[in-house]
Write an enzyme that holds these catalytic residues in place. Structure first.
Site, mmCIF file in Angstrom:
data_model
loop_
_atom_site.group_PDB
_atom_site.id
_atom_site.type_symbol
_atom_site.label_atom_id
_atom_site.label_comp_id
_atom_site.label_asym_id
_atom_site.label_seq_id
_atom_site.Cartn_x
_atom_site.Cartn_y
_atom_site.Cartn_z
ATOM 1 N N GLU A 1 98.022 1.247 25.379
ATOM 2 C CA GLU A 1 99.460 1.502 25.375
ATOM 3 C C GLU A 1 100.132 0.921 26.615
ATOM 4 O O GLU A 1 101.213 0.340 26.530
ATOM 5 C CB GLU A 1 99.732 3.011 25.285
ATOM 6 C CG GLU A 1 99.496 3.594 23.917
ATOM 7 C CD GLU A 1 100.444 3.023 22.862
ATOM 8 O OE1 GLU A 1 101.596 2.706 23.205
ATOM 9 O OE2 GLU A 1 100.020 2.901 21.701
ATOM 10 N N TYR B 1 107.389 8.079 26.154
ATOM 11 C CA TYR B 1 106.825 7.313 25.040
ATOM 12 C C TYR B 1 105.303 7.250 25.125
ATOM 13 O O TYR B 1 104.603 7.488 24.131
ATOM 14 C CB TYR B 1 107.399 5.895 24.996
ATOM 15 C CG TYR B 1 106.712 5.063 23.945
ATOM 16 C CD1 TYR B 1 107.127 5.110 22.617
ATOM 17 C CD2 TYR B 1 105.605 4.272 24.263
ATOM 18 C CE1 TYR B 1 106.469 4.393 21.630
ATOM 19 C CE2 TYR B 1 104.934 3.551 23.289
ATOM 20 C CZ TYR B 1 105.381 3.611 21.974
ATOM 21 O OH TYR B 1 104.707 2.907 20.996
ATOM 22 N N ASP C 1 109.304 2.955 19.045
ATOM 23 C CA ASP C 1 109.277 1.682 19.756
ATOM 24 C C ASP C 1 110.225 0.714 19.064
ATOM 25 O O ASP C 1 110.947 1.091 18.127
ATOM 26 C CB ASP C 1 107.848 1.134 19.841
ATOM 27 C CG ASP C 1 107.328 0.578 18.520
ATOM 28 O OD1 ASP C 1 107.985 0.781 17.467
ATOM 29 O OD2 ASP C 1 106.266 -0.079 18.531
#
Length: 355
Positions: free
Chosen positions: A36, A119, A137
């Site tokens: 990520e 996030y 996203d």
């Protein structure tokens, strides 16, 4: 509200079409976390290459925590945004000291770690732990704006709140991992920014923008950030078969990386004059015999940097030890030794052309 038909269709598509990404083999929390962070502002093909190399070098959190900062920066070289990797290194220390070298499955504890924002925390919770945390996203934003024909700028605060709520409403509580990945994958492979595959899209019947023939008008972008051009010059100082390099200060842009001394070209200066001036200001070296070597261009956030490089040598009777004004340390190294150090993109391009 959750739409069972939409969910079933999307999950069936994902089961058949998902890319074989390495962190999807086991969904190990450490792997998900690293993927990520690497995926921020980076194309997936590059992420896979860097991820595989990273896991070979740092297979687990204790190994990462035991590595030096220079080792992790070198492993990150070329991905840019180097504050990300420094935060990874800091977080690894905390995980070893406070969490038994494991990522917690608690949002507040994840958010307390360096470099993990809302996030990334949601991504770790949903993808690594299959927790019902919505993910928003750029791919998901685009899909939802098209599905619901949202006619307001996608980055507007009210729009993002609306989209996040829509994500939450759609999210199946028992399969967040696959649903969130399916949405992002669908945006990457089918509902793409340009030339989306609308005619063969399995979600076509759910899409208001397709029904109204305005897919190319959604999402509505915000104001485009103006690009800023920067002209720089640097000197590649040679002493026999050795080259001078210095490490940038921690607080600087590209802090901790190595470079050839240089900086911005001032108004009215030639690139050669700028290189000489910057070398004096940064090292107090007096250089001579400047020879044009190469001009490279690289991009950093909103900046386009043009870097002009010159080979040069120290003036006679110069001491080889600099007085550092813009670096934390320096080294004289051979060409082959340059590969052991992490450089910003522009300087790495120069080294590649020196070969």
């Amino acid at each position: 509200m959750n739409d069972p038909l939409f969910t079933r269709t999307l999950l069936a598509w994902f089961a058949k079409n998902q890319r074989p990404l390495p962190w999807r083999k086991e969904y190990h929390p450490y792997h998900v976390w690293i993927s990520e962070i690497m995926g921020q502002q980076t194309q997936m093909e590059r992420v896979v290459t860097y991820f595989n190399n990273w896991i070979r070098q740092f297979p687990d959190i204790p190994t990462l925590a035991a590595a030096s900062e220079q080792e992790v920066i070198k492993a990150w070289e070329g991905l840019g945004y180097y504050s990300r990797v420094r935060n990874i290194r800091k977080a690894a220390d905390i995980l070893v000291q406070e969490y038994g070298a494991k990522l917690p499955d608690d949002e507040s504890q994840l958010l307390a770690l360096p470099g993990i924002g809302p996030y990334t925390a949601a991504a770790i919770l949903s993808i690594a732990f299959n927790r019902a945390a919505p993910l928003l996203d750029a791919n998901v934003e685009r899909i939802l704006c098209r599905l619901d024909d949202i006619d307001q700028p996608v980055k507007q605060t009210t729009t993002r709140k609306l989209l996040l709520q829509r994500c939450s409403d759609l999210l199946p509580q028992d399969d967040a991992r696959n649903f969130n990945q399916a949405l992002m994958e669908f945006g990457a492979l089918v509902c793409t920014p340009k030339k989306p595959a609308c005619l063969t899209c399995p979600l076509q019947q759910h899409c208001l923008s397709y029904a109204r023939d305005i897919v190319d008008l959604r999402p509505i972008p915000g104001k485009k950030e103006k690009r800023i051009d920067i002209s720089m010059a640097c000197g590649i100082i040679q002493r026999g078969n050795l080259f001078y390099i210095q490490q940038r200060l921690e607080k600087d842009v590209w802090g901790g990386l190595w470079e050839f001394p240089g900086g911005r070209i001032k108004e009215g200066e030639s690139p050669e004059q700028a290189a000489v001036r910057e070398i004096i200001e940064e090292t107090e070296f007096q250089v001579t015999n400047l020879r044009p070597f190469a001009t490279v261009v690289h991009h950093y956030t909103k900046y386009r940097v043009t870097l002009e490089a010159f080979f040069c040598t120290l003036q006679d009777n110069q001491l080889v030890e600099p007085v550092l004004h813009a670096a934390s340390q320096y080294k004289w190294v051979t060409f082959n030794e340059l590969s052991a150090f992490a450089f910003p993109a522009g300087h790495r391009q120069l080294i590649e052309q020196m070969d």
